[in-house]
Design an enzyme around this catalytic site. Structure first.
Site, PDB file in Angstrom:
ATOM      1  N   ARG A 101       0.818  -1.217   0.000  1.00  0.00           N
ATOM      2  CA  ARG A 101       0.000   0.000   0.000  1.00  0.00           C
ATOM      3  C   ARG A 101       0.848   1.261   0.000  1.00  0.00           C
ATOM      4  O   ARG A 101       0.343   2.349  -0.276  1.00  0.00           O
ATOM      5  CB  ARG A 101      -0.997  -0.032   1.173  1.00  0.00           C
ATOM      6  CG  ARG A 101      -2.098  -1.063   0.962  1.00  0.00           C
ATOM      7  CD  ARG A 101      -3.106  -1.051   2.096  1.00  0.00           C
ATOM      8  NE  ARG A 101      -2.528  -1.454   3.360  1.00  0.00           N
ATOM      9  CZ  ARG A 101      -2.374  -2.714   3.759  1.00  0.00           C
ATOM     10  NH1 ARG A 101      -2.784  -3.702   3.001  1.00  0.00           N
ATOM     11  NH2 ARG A 101      -1.824  -2.994   4.919  1.00  0.00           N
ATOM     12  N   GLU A 120       6.008  -9.570  15.107  1.00  0.00           N
ATOM     13  CA  GLU A 120       5.472 -10.051  16.386  1.00  0.00           C
ATOM     14  C   GLU A 120       5.718 -11.566  16.504  1.00  0.00           C
ATOM     15  O   GLU A 120       6.154 -12.056  17.533  1.00  0.00           O
ATOM     16  CB  GLU A 120       3.978  -9.737  16.433  1.00  0.00           C
ATOM     17  CG  GLU A 120       3.400  -9.768  17.819  1.00  0.00           C
ATOM     18  CD  GLU A 120       1.908  -9.484  17.795  1.00  0.00           C
ATOM     19  OE1 GLU A 120       1.417  -8.980  16.777  1.00  0.00           O
ATOM     20  OE2 GLU A 120       1.263  -9.792  18.809  1.00  0.00           O
TER      21      GLU A 120
END
Ligand code: AMP
Length: 175
Positions: free
Chosen positions: A61, A98
């Protein structure tokens, strides 16, 4: 104001792509040509006076407004891509997510050493991706000119992670 225009357009999608994440869907912005123009104009205004030799947009994006802004500023656009997507010779950088790791890549001819590179993505979350991009650019001899994002999630403290690299950070709509 641009902040309100962006916040009104963005659609919150709870639990996407996994439980607990509120995904900021920017696709409604892309359906509004005037808002897209306003976003690029706001970036250009807030980046005035900064030397920018090229814009590095982060997959995927970050390509949308990255290329549009580069075109407006009259500078090259270079894509920062996920591993295995760029066809020419590459430099890469692995970074922690993460869970697990990810790798980003740039073409070796993306820019010349000493050039000032603005890093762009649609959204600043933890800052891990933008930080990895900045480290890759520096390892290739580039100078980080700044960072710009359409949206910033302040509660994830991404700003604290990237500002030590370069404190010129533009976030148009902060949450
Ligand atoms: P980070 O590396 O944590 O700053 O994550 C930034 C990247 O993940 C950007 O490319 C974003 O497009 C995407 N991202 C992370 N969190 C969100 C979210 N809540 N909504 C939309 N995109 C997100």
């Amino acid at each position: 104001m641009i902040v309100q225009q962006i916040k009104q357009a963005i659609r919150d999608i709870p639990d996407f792509p996994k439980p607990g994440i509120i995904f900021k869907d920017i696709t409604p912005i892309l359906k509004d040509p005037q808002l897209c123009i306003n976003i690029v104009d706001a970036f250009a205004e807030q980046l005035k006076g900064i030397r920018i030799d090229a814009i590095a947009g982060i997959e995927s994006r970050g390509f949308l407004f990255g290329l549009t802004l580069a075109t407006k500023l009259g500078v090259p656009f270079v894509p920062v891509r996920k591993a295995g997507k760029l066809p020419f010779t590459i430099k890469q950088k692995a970074y922690k997510l993460e869970y697990g790791t990810a790798t980003i890549e740039l073409h070796t001819d993306a820019f010349e050493p000493g050039q000032h590179i603005l890093i762009h993505d649609d959204l600043l979350a933890t800052g891990g991706t933008a930080l990895a991009a900045s480290e890759l650019i520096q390892e290739m001899g580039g100078i980080v000119a700044g960072f710009c994002f359409v949206v910033g999630l302040g509660f994830l403290n991404g700003m604290e992670r990237i500002a030590p690299v370069c404190d010129r950070v533009v976030v148009l709509a902060g949450y």
